[in-house]
Design a protein around this motif. Structure first.
Motif, PDB file in Angstrom:
ATOM      1  N   ALA A  10       0.860  -1.181   0.000  1.00  0.00           N
ATOM      2  CA  ALA A  10       0.000   0.000   0.000  1.00  0.00           C
ATOM      3  C   ALA A  10       0.898   1.233   0.000  1.00  0.00           C
ATOM      4  CB  ALA A  10      -0.911   0.003   1.224  1.00  0.00           C
ATOM      5  N   ILE A  11       0.516   2.229  -0.759  1.00  0.00           N
ATOM      6  CA  ILE A  11       1.325   3.445  -0.875  1.00  0.00           C
ATOM      7  C   ILE A  11       0.638   4.597  -0.158  1.00  0.00           C
ATOM      8  CG2 ILE A  11       2.188   5.193  -2.486  1.00  0.00           C
ATOM      9  CD1 ILE A  11       2.757   2.942  -4.457  1.00  0.00           C
ATOM     10  N   VAL A  12       1.405   5.286   0.674  1.00  0.00           N
ATOM     11  CA  VAL A  12       0.934   6.473   1.386  1.00  0.00           C
ATOM     12  C   VAL A  12       1.766   7.655   0.894  1.00  0.00           C
ATOM     13  CG1 VAL A  12       0.747   7.619   3.623  1.00  0.00           C
ATOM     14  CG2 VAL A  12       0.236   5.176   3.426  1.00  0.00           C
ATOM     15  N   SER A  13       1.104   8.692   0.410  1.00  0.00           N
ATOM     16  CA  SER A  13       1.835   9.791  -0.211  1.00  0.00           C
ATOM     17  C   SER A  13       1.230  11.143   0.140  1.00  0.00           C
ATOM     18  CB  SER A  13       1.818   9.620  -1.738  1.00  0.00           C
ATOM     19  OG  SER A  13       2.363  10.756  -2.394  1.00  0.00           O
ATOM     20  N   CYS A  14       2.061  12.159   0.065  1.00  0.00           N
ATOM     21  CA  CYS A  14       1.569  13.534   0.052  1.00  0.00           C
ATOM     22  C   CYS A  14       0.656  13.689  -1.168  1.00  0.00           C
ATOM     23  CB  CYS A  14       2.740  14.500  -0.038  1.00  0.00           C
ATOM     24  SG  CYS A  14       2.243  16.232  -0.246  1.00  0.00           S
ATOM     25  N   GLY A  15      -0.475  14.336  -0.976  1.00  0.00           N
ATOM     26  CA  GLY A  15      -1.410  14.511  -2.070  1.00  0.00           C
ATOM     27  C   GLY A  15      -0.872  15.304  -3.240  1.00  0.00           C
ATOM     28  N   THR A  16       0.190  16.060  -3.019  1.00  0.00           N
ATOM     29  CA  THR A  16       0.789  16.827  -4.107  1.00  0.00           C
ATOM     30  C   THR A  16       1.248  15.912  -5.234  1.00  0.00           C
ATOM     31  OG1 THR A  16       1.560  18.413  -2.451  1.00  0.00           O
ATOM     32  CG2 THR A  16       2.514  18.601  -4.644  1.00  0.00           C
ATOM     33  N   LEU A  17       1.622  14.672  -4.903  1.00  0.00           N
ATOM     34  CA  LEU A  17       2.102  13.725  -5.904  1.00  0.00           C
ATOM     35  C   LEU A  17       1.018  12.751  -6.374  1.00  0.00           C
ATOM     36  CD1 LEU A  17       5.644  13.046  -4.490  1.00  0.00           C
ATOM     37  CD2 LEU A  17       5.163  13.742  -6.833  1.00  0.00           C
ATOM     38  N   SER A  18      -0.230  13.030  -6.039  1.00  0.00           N
ATOM     39  CA  SER A  18      -1.315  12.141  -6.460  1.00  0.00           C
ATOM     40  C   SER A  18      -1.435  12.065  -7.980  1.00  0.00           C
ATOM     41  CB  SER A  18      -2.640  12.599  -5.851  1.00  0.00           C
ATOM     42  OG  SER A  18      -2.963  13.924  -6.250  1.00  0.00           O
ATOM     43  N   LEU A  19      -1.109  13.151  -8.664  1.00  0.00           N
ATOM     44  CA  LEU A  19      -1.195  13.152 -10.128  1.00  0.00           C
ATOM     45  C   LEU A  19      -0.238  12.138 -10.737  1.00  0.00           C
ATOM     46  CD1 LEU A  19      -1.304  17.029 -10.660  1.00  0.00           C
ATOM     47  CD2 LEU A  19      -3.243  15.452 -10.695  1.00  0.00           C
ATOM     48  N   GLU A  20       1.011  12.164 -10.290  1.00  0.00           N
ATOM     49  CA  GLU A  20       2.015  11.239 -10.831  1.00  0.00           C
ATOM     50  C   GLU A  20       1.716   9.797 -10.441  1.00  0.00           C
ATOM     51  OE1 GLU A  20       3.957  15.258 -10.779  1.00  0.00           O
ATOM     52  OE2 GLU A  20       2.690  14.119  -9.404  1.00  0.00           O
ATOM     53  N   LEU A  21       1.324   9.572  -9.196  1.00  0.00           N
ATOM     54  CA  LEU A  21       1.083   8.205  -8.740  1.00  0.00           C
ATOM     55  C   LEU A  21      -0.144   7.594  -9.424  1.00  0.00           C
ATOM     56  CD1 LEU A  21       1.957   8.693  -4.983  1.00  0.00           C
ATOM     57  CD2 LEU A  21       3.178   7.210  -6.590  1.00  0.00           C
ATOM     58  N   ASN A  22      -1.188   8.375  -9.599  1.00  0.00           N
ATOM     59  CA  ASN A  22      -2.357   7.869 -10.317  1.00  0.00           C
ATOM     60  C   ASN A  22      -2.030   7.618 -11.784  1.00  0.00           C
ATOM     61  OD1 ASN A  22      -4.661   7.586  -8.486  1.00  0.00           O
ATOM     62  ND2 ASN A  22      -4.423   9.769  -8.118  1.00  0.00           N
ATOM     63  N   HIS A  23      -1.153   8.437 -12.343  1.00  0.00           N
ATOM     64  CA  HIS A  23      -0.694   8.228 -13.722  1.00  0.00           C
ATOM     65  C   HIS A  23       0.066   6.906 -13.840  1.00  0.00           C
ATOM     66  CE1 HIS A  23       0.914   9.388 -17.707  1.00  0.00           C
ATOM     67  NE2 HIS A  23       2.038   8.847 -17.291  1.00  0.00           N
ATOM     68  N   LEU A  24       0.958   6.649 -12.886  1.00  0.00           N
ATOM     69  CA  LEU A  24       1.736   5.407 -12.919  1.00  0.00           C
ATOM     70  C   LEU A  24       0.844   4.186 -12.698  1.00  0.00           C
ATOM     71  CD1 LEU A  24       5.014   6.395 -11.005  1.00  0.00           C
ATOM     72  CD2 LEU A  24       4.683   6.123 -13.466  1.00  0.00           C
ATOM     73  N   ARG A  25      -0.207   4.336 -11.917  1.00  0.00           N
ATOM     74  CA  ARG A  25      -1.126   3.217 -11.735  1.00  0.00           C
ATOM     75  C   ARG A  25      -1.938   2.991 -13.018  1.00  0.00           C
ATOM     76  NH1 ARG A  25      -5.123   2.403  -6.607  1.00  0.00           N
ATOM     77  NH2 ARG A  25      -6.139   4.272  -7.410  1.00  0.00           N
ATOM     78  N   VAL A  67       4.061  -1.227   3.479  1.00  0.00           N
ATOM     79  CA  VAL A  67       3.650   0.155   3.199  1.00  0.00           C
ATOM     80  C   VAL A  67       4.848   0.947   2.689  1.00  0.00           C
ATOM     81  CG1 VAL A  67       2.670   2.277   4.147  1.00  0.00           C
ATOM     82  CG2 VAL A  67       1.893   0.047   5.014  1.00  0.00           C
ATOM     83  N   LEU A  68       4.667   1.636   1.594  1.00  0.00           N
ATOM     84  CA  LEU A  68       5.695   2.508   1.017  1.00  0.00           C
ATOM     85  C   LEU A  68       5.227   3.956   1.134  1.00  0.00           C
ATOM     86  CD1 LEU A  68       8.184   3.304  -0.560  1.00  0.00           C
ATOM     87  CD2 LEU A  68       7.112   2.433  -2.642  1.00  0.00           C
ATOM     88  N   VAL A  69       5.993   4.759   1.856  1.00  0.00           N
ATOM     89  CA  VAL A  69       5.655   6.160   2.090  1.00  0.00           C
ATOM     90  C   VAL A  69       6.368   7.043   1.062  1.00  0.00           C
ATOM     91  CG1 VAL A  69       5.764   8.076   3.737  1.00  0.00           C
ATOM     92  CG2 VAL A  69       5.248   5.755   4.541  1.00  0.00           C
ATOM     93  N   VAL A  70       5.592   7.843   0.357  1.00  0.00           N
ATOM     94  CA  VAL A  70       6.152   8.744  -0.659  1.00  0.00           C
ATOM     95  C   VAL A  70       6.122  10.159  -0.094  1.00  0.00           C
ATOM     96  CG1 VAL A  70       6.009   9.523  -3.050  1.00  0.00           C
ATOM     97  CG2 VAL A  70       5.353   7.174  -2.456  1.00  0.00           C
ATOM     98  N   TYR A  71       7.122  10.434   0.716  1.00  0.00           N
ATOM     99  CA  TYR A  71       7.317  11.744   1.334  1.00  0.00           C
ATOM    100  C   TYR A  71       8.804  12.029   1.358  1.00  0.00           C
ATOM    101  CZ  TYR A  71       3.261  14.115   3.405  1.00  0.00           C
ATOM    102  OH  TYR A  71       2.130  14.876   3.598  1.00  0.00           O
ATOM    103  N   GLY A  72       9.164  13.285   1.143  1.00  0.00           N
ATOM    104  CA  GLY A  72      10.569  13.660   1.228  1.00  0.00           C
ATOM    105  C   GLY A  72      11.047  13.654   2.668  1.00  0.00           C
ATOM    106  N   GLY A  73      12.346  13.676   2.834  1.00  0.00           N
ATOM    107  CA  GLY A  73      12.907  13.644   4.172  1.00  0.00           C
ATOM    108  C   GLY A  73      13.280  15.005   4.702  1.00  0.00           C
ATOM    109  N   LYS A  74      14.255  15.618   4.111  1.00  0.00           N
ATOM    110  CA  LYS A  74      14.881  16.814   4.671  1.00  0.00           C
ATOM    111  C   LYS A  74      13.964  18.035   4.684  1.00  0.00           C
ATOM    112  CE  LYS A  74      19.069  19.646   4.139  1.00  0.00           C
ATOM    113  NZ  LYS A  74      20.291  19.850   3.342  1.00  0.00           N
TER     114      LYS A  74
END
Length: 217
Positions: A10-25, A67-74
């Protein structure tokens, strides 16, 4: 390179990247049935960010064993109240079946620092650039929640190379064609030109696959 499966992740991401992740799906790269998103722009409210992130991870664990989290670190999580508390620490607390993409922020997921330097040299003569992804355009009022023209004037004009949108999904062509007045108003509000820059999602795919492989191993 063999295709990595995300079917048990399951992927958990910042909504800002929802466009790219939905595209890849949609194109079949991400074969997961489970995408969870936090509200775009929560780097401005890190306490709400942490609350939503933990909630989405908990919900993701109910759907998949990994679970894979798609969030930046720094740059995505800077806790002024607890400076030693980091995004990586939060992820580590979630257990060994939770991993985070290896990047500093969403722009870094799409183009590496070296790639961004090359793009800046190409379109801005090496001048300082404000980097964005398409989500920063679509979710503008969430990403810049609470920003007025004065705050915009304090931050954007120093980026004399303009605002470059790293577009790996062809979003900007459609946006500019369908909403030309909004595009011009956005640029005027920032006080710098907004420059769409087509890129591939190859780096994003590689970074996602790396963490999926680690979760599988």
């Amino acid at each position: 390179m063999a295709q990595t499966s995300f079917s048990d992740i399951a992927i958990v991401s910042c909504g800002t990247l929802s466009l790219e992740l939905n595209h890849l799906r949609a194109e079949g790269f991400l074969d997961t049935e489970h995408l969870f998103f936090t509200t775009p722009g929560l780097h401005e409210d890190i306490h709400e960010l942490e609350n939503q992130l933990l909630d989405r991870i908990a919900r993701a664990k109910e759907k998949a064993g990994k679970v894979l989290v798609v969030y930046g670190g720094k740059f995505c999580y800077v806790n002024a109240d607890e400076p030693t508390r980091t995004m990586q620490q939060i992820i580590a607390e979630q257990g060994e079946n939770v991993a985070r993409i290896d990047a500093t922020h969403c722009m870094d997921m799409i183009a590496s620092e070296a790639e961004r330097e090359g793009i800046a040299a190409d379109v801005a003569g090496g001048e300082k650039v404000w980097w964005m992804t398409p989500g920063w355009i679509k979710f503008r009022h969430k990403v810049f929640k609470g920003w007025d023209k004065g705050l915009a004037n304090e931050n954007f004009p120093r980026h004399s190379g303009g605002a470059v949108v790293l577009d790996g999904i062809g979003y900007m062509d459609t946006y500019m064609a369908e909403h030309p007045e909004d595009f011009l108003e956005y640029s005027d509000w920032m006080g710098i030109p907004i420059i769409p820059y087509p890129v591939s999602l190859d780096r994003f795919k590689i970074l996602l696959a790396e963490q999926a492989d680690k979760l599988h191993n």
